[in-house]
Design a protein around this motif. Structure first.
Motif, short mmCIF file in Angstrom:
data_model
loop_
_atom_site.label_atom_id
_atom_site.label_comp_id
_atom_site.label_asym_id
_atom_site.label_seq_id
_atom_site.Cartn_x
_atom_site.Cartn_y
_atom_site.Cartn_z
N CYS A 1 0.78 -1.23 0.00
CA CYS A 1 0.00 0.00 0.00
C CYS A 1 0.82 1.29 0.00
O CYS A 1 0.27 2.35 -0.30
CB CYS A 1 -0.91 0.02 1.22
N ILE A 2 2.09 1.22 0.36
CA ILE A 2 2.87 2.45 0.52
C ILE A 2 4.05 2.52 -0.43
O ILE A 2 4.24 3.54 -1.12
CB ILE A 2 3.34 2.60 1.99
N GLN A 3 4.85 1.50 -0.48
CA GLN A 3 6.10 1.53 -1.26
C GLN A 3 5.85 1.97 -2.70
O GLN A 3 5.02 1.40 -3.40
CB GLN A 3 6.73 0.14 -1.25
N TRP A 4 6.58 2.98 -3.14
CA TRP A 4 6.49 3.46 -4.52
C TRP A 4 7.81 4.14 -4.84
O TRP A 4 7.97 5.35 -4.71
CB TRP A 4 5.32 4.43 -4.69
N LYS B 1 7.82 3.78 -10.27
CA LYS B 1 7.67 4.97 -11.11
C LYS B 1 7.99 4.65 -12.57
O LYS B 1 7.29 5.10 -13.48
CB LYS B 1 8.60 6.09 -10.63
N LYS B 2 9.01 3.85 -12.77
CA LYS B 2 9.40 3.48 -14.13
C LYS B 2 8.36 2.56 -14.77
O LYS B 2 8.02 2.71 -15.94
CB LYS B 2 10.76 2.78 -14.11
N ALA B 3 7.84 1.61 -14.00
CA ALA B 3 6.86 0.66 -14.52
C ALA B 3 5.50 1.32 -14.78
O ALA B 3 4.78 0.91 -15.69
CB ALA B 3 6.69 -0.51 -13.55
N GLN C 1 1.59 8.58 -8.67
CA GLN C 1 1.72 8.10 -7.30
C GLN C 1 3.08 8.52 -6.75
O GLN C 1 4.03 8.66 -7.50
CB GLN C 1 1.67 6.57 -7.26
N ASP C 2 3.15 8.69 -5.44
CA ASP C 2 4.44 8.80 -4.77
C ASP C 2 4.30 8.20 -3.38
O ASP C 2 3.20 8.04 -2.85
CB ASP C 2 4.97 10.24 -4.74
N ARG D 1 -5.83 2.08 -3.58
CA ARG D 1 -4.46 2.32 -4.01
C ARG D 1 -4.21 1.65 -5.35
O ARG D 1 -4.81 0.63 -5.67
CB ARG D 1 -3.43 1.88 -2.96
N VAL D 2 -3.34 2.25 -6.13
CA VAL D 2 -2.94 1.64 -7.40
C VAL D 2 -1.95 0.53 -7.06
O VAL D 2 -0.96 0.77 -6.37
CB VAL D 2 -2.26 2.68 -8.32
N PRO D 3 -2.21 -0.70 -7.50
CA PRO D 3 -1.28 -1.78 -7.20
C PRO D 3 0.07 -1.54 -7.88
O PRO D 3 0.12 -1.07 -9.01
CB PRO D 3 -1.94 -3.03 -7.77
N ALA D 4 1.13 -1.85 -7.18
CA ALA D 4 2.47 -1.67 -7.74
C ALA D 4 2.76 -2.71 -8.81
O ALA D 4 3.50 -2.46 -9.75
CB ALA D 4 3.53 -1.74 -6.65
N ASP D 5 2.17 -3.89 -8.68
CA ASP D 5 2.42 -4.95 -9.66
C ASP D 5 1.34 -4.93 -10.74
O ASP D 5 0.32 -4.27 -10.61
CB ASP D 5 2.49 -6.32 -8.98
#
Length: 133
Positions: free
Chosen positions: A48-51, A56-58, A64-65, A96-100
């Motif tokens: 939920c937090i790590q970005w 950012k590249k993906a 998001q930040d 939240r936008v999923p990182a994966d």
């Protein structure tokens, strides 16, 4: 029959913070209105937090930040705590936008805010996922 149980081992909150199993977010939580030491589990941090740079590249169009994602987690927790001021366990959700994956649409995630005794018996807050509760 056992009259007194022997403690085989303990794992303190301080150890969990040092090991990275918990991430201290007290500074941001204080800005959001909390007065107690606050941490999130590693699973909450990652989901939920790590970005960072990889995210950012993906997903350059995700807008998001990490600071904003952290704020969302703790501020929504604060609002949930205000709705249930006498509860030691409160569920709430964030989007939240999923990182994966490829998606850029925010998805709902359930989180749990728990107020428990810290290492010295003082009240502390931990934000976790439902299966970690």
């Amino acid at each position: 029959m056992f009259e007194e149980a022997d403690i085989v081992s303990t794992y303190t909150r301080a150890q969990a913070l040092a090991d990275g199993e918990l991430v201290d977010v007290t500074a941001t939580a204080r800005e959001a209105g909390f007065t107690l030491p606050t941490a999130v589990t590693r699973a909450v941090w990652i989901d939920c937090i790590q970005w960072g740079e990889a995210e950012k590249k993906a997903k350059p169009r995700a807008c998001q930040d990490q600071e904003g994602r952290l704020w969302d987690v703790v501020y929504m927790a604060f609002l949930a705590a205000r709705r249930a001021p006498q509860s030691s366990r409160t569920s709430y959700s964030i989007h939240r936008v999923p990182a994966d994956g490829q998606g850029l649409h925010a998805r709902r995630v359930e989180l749990i805010l728990r107020v428990t005794p810290g290492d010295q018996g003082e009240p502390v807050i931990t934000i976790c996922q439902p299966l970690e509760d």
